[in-house]
Design an enzyme around this catalytic site. Sequence first.
Site, PDB file in Angstrom:
ATOM      1  N   SER A   1     119.368   6.401  96.369  1.00  0.00           N
ATOM      2  CA  SER A   1     118.034   6.510  96.961  1.00  0.00           C
ATOM      3  C   SER A   1     117.973   6.060  98.412  1.00  0.00           C
ATOM      4  CB  SER A   1     117.031   5.716  96.141  1.00  0.00           C
ATOM      5  OG  SER A   1     117.452   4.373  96.009  1.00  0.00           O
TER       6      SER A   1
ATOM      7  N   HIS B   1     116.238  10.943  91.942  1.00  0.00           N
ATOM      8  CA  HIS B   1     116.041  11.707  93.182  1.00  0.00           C
ATOM      9  C   HIS B   1     116.672  13.093  93.135  1.00  0.00           C
ATOM     10  CE1 HIS B   1     114.100   8.669  95.699  1.00  0.00           C
ATOM     11  NE2 HIS B   1     114.786   7.807  94.973  1.00  0.00           N
TER      12      HIS B   1
ATOM     13  N   LYS C   1     108.573  11.475  91.413  1.00  0.00           N
ATOM     14  CA  LYS C   1     109.042  11.878  92.736  1.00  0.00           C
ATOM     15  C   LYS C   1     108.818  13.389  92.881  1.00  0.00           C
ATOM     16  CE  LYS C   1     112.129   7.934  92.517  1.00  0.00           C
ATOM     17  NZ  LYS C   1     111.248   6.931  93.102  1.00  0.00           N
TER      18      LYS C   1
HETATM   19  C1  LIG Z   1     117.398   5.859  91.933  1.00  0.00           C
HETATM   20  C2  LIG Z   1     116.071   5.471  91.364  1.00  0.00           C
HETATM   21  N1  LIG Z   1     115.974   5.260  90.042  1.00  0.00           N
HETATM   22  C3  LIG Z   1     114.799   4.917  89.477  1.00  0.00           C
HETATM   23  C4  LIG Z   1     113.658   4.765  90.227  1.00  0.00           C
HETATM   24  C5  LIG Z   1     112.382   4.357  89.570  1.00  0.00           C
HETATM   25  O1  LIG Z   1     111.543   5.443  89.406  1.00  0.00           O
HETATM   26  P1  LIG Z   1     109.975   5.255  89.290  1.00  0.00           P
HETATM   27  O2  LIG Z   1     109.431   5.133  90.674  1.00  0.00           O
HETATM   28  O3  LIG Z   1     109.525   6.469  88.553  1.00  0.00           O
HETATM   29  O4  LIG Z   1     109.748   4.000  88.520  1.00  0.00           O
HETATM   30  C6  LIG Z   1     113.714   4.984  91.597  1.00  0.00           C
HETATM   31  C7  LIG Z   1     112.483   4.907  92.438  1.00  0.00           C
HETATM   32  O5  LIG Z   1     111.995   4.088  92.985  1.00  0.00           O
HETATM   33  C8  LIG Z   1     114.944   5.334  92.187  1.00  0.00           C
HETATM   34  O6  LIG Z   1     115.046   5.512  93.508  1.00  0.00           O
END
Ligand SMILES: Cc1ncc(COP(=O)(O)O)c(C=O)c1O
Length: 395
Positions: free
Chosen positions: A184, A212, A243
Amino acid sequence: MTSRSDPLAYLAAELDALTAAGLRRTLRIVEGRQQAFATIDGQTVVNLSSNNYLGLTTHPRLIERALDAIREYGAGSGSVRTIAGTMSLHMELERRLAAFKGTEAAVVFQSGFTANAGTVQSILTKDDVVVSDELNHASIIDGCRLSRATIKVFPHKDVDAARRILEDLPSGQRTLVITDGVFSMDGDLGALPALAGLAEDHGAIMMVDDAHASGVFGRNGRGTVDHFGLHGRIDIQVGTLSKAIGALGGYVAGSHSLIEFLHHRARPFLFSTSHPPSVAATCIAALDVLEQEPEIIERLWANTKFFKAGLTSLGFNTGGSESPITPVIAGPGELAMRLSDRLFAEGVFAQGIAYPTVAKDRARVRTIVTATHTQDQLEFALDAFKKVGRKLGLI
Ligand SMILES: Cc1ncc(COP(=O)(O)O)c(C=O)c1O
């Protein structure tokens, strides 16, 4: 009553230390809709900071389905999934996600964070081992810690190091190999094919967090497993609905027994209320859009290529990104925050990101283009990067 000194006073001192280091942030407020050109803190800016890859937060089909669901099913679900909070729309969404990911079944969590943390925590015990990329998301790290399994971290994408860890484990050791599909903060792809091969060789469980990648990579946005042709070789696929899908939530896709086990043991599933029906309906509409309007994903990639090439040709350090996430690496945290602030003053919102989210000397602003940015907006943003980057000596 005796006067009591504030036992939380140390927190104010920590905040003062952030101020002194130039790292204290205030929350930026999005007024109106989350979109490519948005009003934020009273200023209209080109928004390069959302994860709204496909612009679905404002897609008319999603909005209509959400409104219809509220009228038909009400505003909330009223319970956790395992008591009275499983509504027909939740089940429909899970069927759709399983079909989308090409797995037997799927289960939806309140967020991507709880999907990762709840899954890792529930499938492992203190006798197990996790082999984890050093840049994996915080929700994976927390899930590993909560499981009390032994955590063995390998340097980012270093498959040889992961292999050595696996080779040193006793035979029969229950082990989970885990990586992000797209990282991310750097926007690069996980070493999926090689790690899946390693997991197979060592009888390990293979898990991918595609937060992502879903909606971005693979056929109609099916994610990195589809992108790399790894169907049937990844035991656990996590995705988010927050997202590219444009709403809220996370999910796990895998075998019937994995999903039924999570129904029984994943703590966020058991102990936290399910999504309002409008959220499930919105996500179903988003899956329809992915299937029926693939040109949106094509636009995302055209914009990504244009913007990435622009930043690179200006001479910025954009790391090894392979996705719509393009970091502009400044180095020290204070410099990244200054870059972000000056860009904002020029009409471009690109959030500064510093330690502990990234390494101390790799602070950056992170840019994410979306399918809905226009060419003019992206050119405007590149001009702002050029002006501010030169002033700060980054290019
Ligand atoms: C790689 C990754 N996994 C999981 C998440 C968590 O997702 P969510 O925002 O739906 O809780 C994020 C986001 O912030 C992320 O970047």
